[in-house]
Motif scaffolding. Structure first.
Motif, PDB file in Angstrom:
ATOM      1  N   ARG A  51      -5.534  23.543  35.876  1.00  0.00           N
ATOM      2  CA  ARG A  51      -4.390  23.648  35.254  1.00  0.00           C
ATOM      3  C   ARG A  51      -4.732  23.620  33.648  1.00  0.00           C
ATOM      4  O   ARG A  51      -5.005  22.279  33.386  1.00  0.00           O
ATOM      5  CB  ARG A  51      -3.085  23.209  35.628  1.00  0.00           C
ATOM      6  N   ALA A  52      -4.410  24.359  32.804  1.00  0.00           N
ATOM      7  CA  ALA A  52      -4.791  24.205  31.509  1.00  0.00           C
ATOM      8  C   ALA A  52      -4.006  23.380  30.490  1.00  0.00           C
ATOM      9  O   ALA A  52      -2.687  23.579  30.712  1.00  0.00           O
ATOM     10  CB  ALA A  52      -5.321  25.628  30.804  1.00  0.00           C
ATOM     11  N   LEU A  53      -4.202  22.825  29.393  1.00  0.00           N
ATOM     12  CA  LEU A  53      -3.146  22.115  28.572  1.00  0.00           C
ATOM     13  C   LEU A  53      -2.775  23.308  27.514  1.00  0.00           C
ATOM     14  O   LEU A  53      -3.804  24.207  27.154  1.00  0.00           O
ATOM     15  CB  LEU A  53      -4.095  20.996  27.703  1.00  0.00           C
ATOM     16  N   THR A  54      -1.623  23.222  27.131  1.00  0.00           N
ATOM     17  CA  THR A  54      -0.947  24.098  26.130  1.00  0.00           C
ATOM     18  C   THR A  54      -0.237  23.110  25.202  1.00  0.00           C
ATOM     19  O   THR A  54       0.118  22.128  25.757  1.00  0.00           O
ATOM     20  CB  THR A  54      -0.242  25.263  26.705  1.00  0.00           C
ATOM     21  N   ALA A  55       0.302  23.957  24.124  1.00  0.00           N
ATOM     22  CA  ALA A  55       1.250  22.976  23.068  1.00  0.00           C
ATOM     23  C   ALA A  55       2.390  22.635  23.985  1.00  0.00           C
ATOM     24  O   ALA A  55       3.381  21.890  23.348  1.00  0.00           O
ATOM     25  CB  ALA A  55       1.379  23.656  21.994  1.00  0.00           C
ATOM     26  N   ASP A  56       2.869  23.237  25.056  1.00  0.00           N
ATOM     27  CA  ASP A  56       4.059  22.961  25.829  1.00  0.00           C
ATOM     28  C   ASP A  56       3.950  22.018  27.006  1.00  0.00           C
ATOM     29  O   ASP A  56       4.647  21.792  27.659  1.00  0.00           O
ATOM     30  CB  ASP A  56       4.739  24.276  26.316  1.00  0.00           C
ATOM     31  N   THR A  57       2.574  21.744  27.367  1.00  0.00           N
ATOM     32  CA  THR A  57       2.384  20.757  28.178  1.00  0.00           C
ATOM     33  C   THR A  57       2.902  19.202  27.870  1.00  0.00           C
ATOM     34  O   THR A  57       2.595  18.667  27.073  1.00  0.00           O
ATOM     35  CB  THR A  57       0.929  20.475  28.511  1.00  0.00           C
ATOM     36  N   PRO A  58       3.886  18.697  28.573  1.00  0.00           N
ATOM     37  CA  PRO A  58       4.522  17.083  28.341  1.00  0.00           C
ATOM     38  C   PRO A  58       3.295  16.372  28.682  1.00  0.00           C
ATOM     39  O   PRO A  58       2.491  16.321  29.842  1.00  0.00           O
ATOM     40  CB  PRO A  58       5.417  17.056  29.260  1.00  0.00           C
ATOM     41  N   PHE A  59       3.435  15.074  27.845  1.00  0.00           N
ATOM     42  CA  PHE A  59       2.447  13.907  28.090  1.00  0.00           C
ATOM     43  C   PHE A  59       3.356  12.828  27.897  1.00  0.00           C
ATOM     44  O   PHE A  59       4.521  12.876  27.116  1.00  0.00           O
ATOM     45  CB  PHE A  59       1.471  13.895  26.751  1.00  0.00           C
ATOM     46  N   GLU A  60       2.969  11.753  28.495  1.00  0.00           N
ATOM     47  CA  GLU A  60       3.653  10.451  28.315  1.00  0.00           C
ATOM     48  C   GLU A  60       3.301   9.831  26.623  1.00  0.00           C
ATOM     49  O   GLU A  60       2.285  10.406  26.138  1.00  0.00           O
ATOM     50  CB  GLU A  60       3.059   9.195  29.235  1.00  0.00           C
ATOM     51  N   SER A  61       4.601   9.430  26.234  1.00  0.00           N
ATOM     52  CA  SER A  61       4.189   9.379  24.823  1.00  0.00           C
ATOM     53  C   SER A  61       3.809   7.704  24.517  1.00  0.00           C
ATOM     54  O   SER A  61       3.695   7.583  23.199  1.00  0.00           O
ATOM     55  CB  SER A  61       5.563   9.939  24.010  1.00  0.00           C
ATOM     56  N   GLY A  62       3.966   6.844  25.410  1.00  0.00           N
ATOM     57  CA  GLY A  62       3.549   5.416  25.207  1.00  0.00           C
ATOM     58  C   GLY A  62       4.514   4.826  24.184  1.00  0.00           C
ATOM     59  O   GLY A  62       5.977   5.087  24.405  1.00  0.00           O
ATOM     60  N   SER A  63       4.059   4.328  23.161  1.00  0.00           N
ATOM     61  CA  SER A  63       4.973   3.518  22.342  1.00  0.00           C
ATOM     62  C   SER A  63       5.571   4.200  21.375  1.00  0.00           C
ATOM     63  O   SER A  63       6.660   3.941  20.594  1.00  0.00           O
ATOM     64  CB  SER A  63       4.126   2.387  21.435  1.00  0.00           C
ATOM     65  N   ILE A  64       5.488   5.552  21.110  1.00  0.00           N
ATOM     66  CA  ILE A  64       6.204   6.381  20.460  1.00  0.00           C
ATOM     67  C   ILE A  64       7.687   6.348  21.050  1.00  0.00           C
ATOM     68  O   ILE A  64       8.702   6.644  20.525  1.00  0.00           O
ATOM     69  CB  ILE A  64       5.728   7.705  20.438  1.00  0.00           C
ATOM     70  N   SER A  65       7.831   5.902  22.233  1.00  0.00           N
ATOM     71  CA  SER A  65       9.132   5.920  22.795  1.00  0.00           C
ATOM     72  C   SER A  65       9.915   4.945  22.114  1.00  0.00           C
ATOM     73  O   SER A  65      11.037   4.877  22.219  1.00  0.00           O
ATOM     74  CB  SER A  65       8.861   5.324  24.294  1.00  0.00           C
ATOM     75  N   LYS A  66       9.433   3.643  21.406  1.00  0.00           N
ATOM     76  CA  LYS A  66      10.059   2.821  20.912  1.00  0.00           C
ATOM     77  C   LYS A  66      10.613   3.391  19.470  1.00  0.00           C
ATOM     78  O   LYS A  66      11.903   3.032  19.028  1.00  0.00           O
ATOM     79  CB  LYS A  66       8.925   1.474  20.300  1.00  0.00           C
ATOM     80  N   TRP A  67       9.879   4.201  18.928  1.00  0.00           N
ATOM     81  CA  TRP A  67      10.414   5.250  17.771  1.00  0.00           C
ATOM     82  C   TRP A  67      11.639   6.168  18.062  1.00  0.00           C
ATOM     83  O   TRP A  67      12.708   6.037  17.499  1.00  0.00           O
ATOM     84  CB  TRP A  67       9.282   6.181  16.986  1.00  0.00           C
ATOM     85  N   ILE A  68      11.586   6.571  19.326  1.00  0.00           N
ATOM     86  CA  ILE A  68      12.619   7.311  19.950  1.00  0.00           C
ATOM     87  C   ILE A  68      13.915   6.313  20.122  1.00  0.00           C
ATOM     88  O   ILE A  68      14.983   6.553  19.743  1.00  0.00           O
ATOM     89  CB  ILE A  68      12.423   8.042  20.997  1.00  0.00           C
ATOM     90  N   ALA A  69      13.666   5.258  20.595  1.00  0.00           N
ATOM     91  CA  ALA A  69      14.949   4.352  20.928  1.00  0.00           C
ATOM     92  C   ALA A  69      15.404   3.777  19.689  1.00  0.00           C
ATOM     93  O   ALA A  69      16.528   3.526  19.497  1.00  0.00           O
ATOM     94  CB  ALA A  69      14.166   2.954  21.686  1.00  0.00           C
ATOM     95  N   ALA A  70      14.374   3.584  18.541  1.00  0.00           N
ATOM     96  CA  ALA A  70      14.978   3.196  17.101  1.00  0.00           C
ATOM     97  C   ALA A  70      15.966   4.346  16.583  1.00  0.00           C
ATOM     98  O   ALA A  70      16.918   4.111  15.823  1.00  0.00           O
ATOM     99  CB  ALA A  70      13.689   2.762  16.237  1.00  0.00           C
TER     100      ALA A  70
END
Length: 370
Positions: free
Chosen positions: A79-98
Motif C-alpha cells: 500500500r503506497a504512501l500519499t499526502a492523505d496517509t495518516p502518521f503518528e505525530s509524536g511530540s507534535i501532539s504537545k503542540w496540539i495540546a498547547a
C-alpha cells in the motif's frame, strides 16, 4: 478513544536492488504539484541517495506548491504512501495540546500562571502550589520524567489501562528536581498533569476537545487522537525499523493517559490545513497566538508545547514555527514561517535520521523562495 491492535501480514523479503526500483516506481505513480521549480529535483535526488520512505509537502499560504509520496505505508501489501496517509505525530501532539489549552485560556476556563492546585485540589499540595500550566507546558516544572523511566524499566507500561488520576499518582507526583521556572528538563510527566487539568476543568475527555476545537472546525479528514496501537486508525501508515533487506515493524503503543504527549495523528494535507487555519486566525485569537508562539526557554527555542526559531531563507531571517515529532518508526517535521507562510512538511515511517530530515527541510524551504 481506545483502539485495539490488528493482526498483520508478515512482510516478504526483497533484495535491496529490487526495493530501490520498487520505491522509485511507487513514487512515480502519484501526482506531484510542482509550482516550486526545484522541489521535485531536490526530493527525487534525496530519495535516490538516502532511500527516504515518506511524504513531502511544500506550500505558501494556502497553496500547495509541491506534494508527493515515496514508498509504502504497508510493506506487506505494498500500500503506497500519499499526502492523505495518516502518521503518528509524536511530540507534535504537545503542540496540539498547547493549542487546546490556549483555547481554554482564551475562554477564561484556565490561566497559565495559576497554581495547579486550583484545578487539582487532590494533587500533592507542596508541588501543586508551586507549579503552573506555563511551567508544565514549557518543561520548566522540575517534575521528574517518571513516565519515561517507568517505560524504560518495563515497556509494558505503554499498554496500561488506568485512569488519569492513577497515572498522575504513579508517574507525575515525584519530588521536584529544581524550583519551577529556573531550569529546563524535557519531561513527559508534565503532560499527564496537563491532561488531568484540562479534563477535570472542562468535564470532557481530551479527545473530544481536539475534535471540537481543531479537527472538525478545520475539516481535517485524516487526523485525530488515538490510544493503544495506532494501526487501528483507518489507513494508518505502519512504522518500521527498516524496510530492507526485509521489513522490520517498529510500533510503540501510546496509552490514553499519555495522549497529550504523543497521541495525535495526522496526514500531510491535514497538517498543512492546520498550519493555514491556525496562522490565519481560525483557531485562536491574535493574542492567544502571540502567547503560543512566544519563546519561554531561549536556549531551547521552546515556547508552549513547541519551538519558535529564527532561520534564514531567501536572503532574509524569518521567525519559524518549528515542530518535530517521533515515536517508534515515525518521524515528522513541520516548519512554517510565521511572517510569510512558507511551509515544509516531512513525514517518514522508517526510523529515518532526523538530522537528514532537517537537511532536506532546509533545502526545500530555501527552494520555496526561488
Amino acid at each position: 478513544m481506545n483502539v485495539l491492535s490488528r493482526s498483520r501480514k508478515r512482510a516478504h523479503p526483497r533484495a535491496p536492488w529490487r526495493t530501490a526500483l520498487w520505491l522509485m516506481a511507487l513514487s512515480m505513480t502519484f501526482p506531484a504539484w510542482a509550482d516550486c521549480g526545484d522541489c521535485a529535483a531536490i526530493v527525487r535526488r534525496f530519495v535516490a541517495e538516502e532511500g527516504f520512505n515518506g511524504v513531502v509537502l511544500v506550500g505558501r499560504g494556502s497553496h500547495v506548491d509541491y506534494s508527493a509520496g515515496f514508498g509504502v505505508a504497508d510493506a506487506a501489501t505494498d500500500r503506497a504512501l500519499t499526502a492523505d496517509t495518516p502518521f503518528e505525530s509524536g511530540s507534535i501532539s504537545k503542540w496540539i495540546a498547547a493549542i487546546v489549552v490556549m483555547r481554554l485560556v482564551q475562554q477564561g476556563q484556565l490561566a497559565l500562571d495559576e497554581p495547579i492546585s486550583t484545578y487539582l485540589p487532590d494533587y500533592r499540595r507542596d508541588n501543586g502550589d508551586k507549579l503552573t500550566l506555563r511551567n508544565l507546558m514549557t518543561h520548566a516544572s522540575g517534575l521528574p520524567n517518571d513516565m519515561d523511566d517507568a517505560i524504560k524499566r518495563d515497556p509494558a507500561t505503554r499498554t496500561l489501562s488506568i485512569d488519569q488520576a492513577e497515572a498522575v499518582r504513579r508517574f507525575a507526583s515525584g519530588d521536584l528536581r529544581f524550583e519551577p521556572g529556573t531550569e529546563w528538563d524535557y519531561s513527559h510527566s508534565n503532560w499527564l498533569l496537563v491532561k488531568a487539568i484540562v479534563e477535570r476543568t472542562t468535564g470532557r475527555d481530551y479527545a473530544s476537545l481536539v475534535d471540537g476545537y481543531i479537527v472538525r472546525p478545520l475539516a481535517m479528514r485524516h487526523s485525530g487522537t488515538f490510544s493503544g496501537p495506532s494501526l487501528a486508525v483507518p489507513g494508518m501508515a505502519h512504522g518500521y525499523r527498516k524496510l530492507t533487506p526485509q521489513a522490520e515493524p517498529l510500533d510503540k503503543p501510546s496509552p490514553n493517559f499519555m495522549m497529550l504527549a504523543g497521541g495525535f495523528y495526522a496526514s500531510a494535507n491535514d497538517l498543512f490545513t492546520l498550519a493555514n487555519g491556525l496562522f490565519s486566525g481560525k483557531v485562536l485569537s491574535p493574542e492567544s497566538m502571540r502567547i503560543l508562539m512566544t519563546v519561554e526557554r531561549p536556549a531551547q527555542h521552546y515556547a508552549l508545547g513547541g519551538r519558535t526559531k529564527t532561520l534564514s531563507f531567501g536572503g532574509k531571517e524569518h521567525p519559524v514555527a518549528w515542530e518535530y515529532g517521533s515515536n517508534g518508526g515515525f518521524r515528522m517535521l513541520v516548519w512554517r514561517t510565521i511572517d510569510d507562510g512558507h511551509t515544509v512538511i516531512l513525514m517518514n515511517n522508517t526510523s529515518f535520521d532526523h538530522m537528514k530530515i532537517g537537511g532536506l527541510a532546509t533545502a526545500l524551504m530555501e527552494a520555496s523562495y526561488r
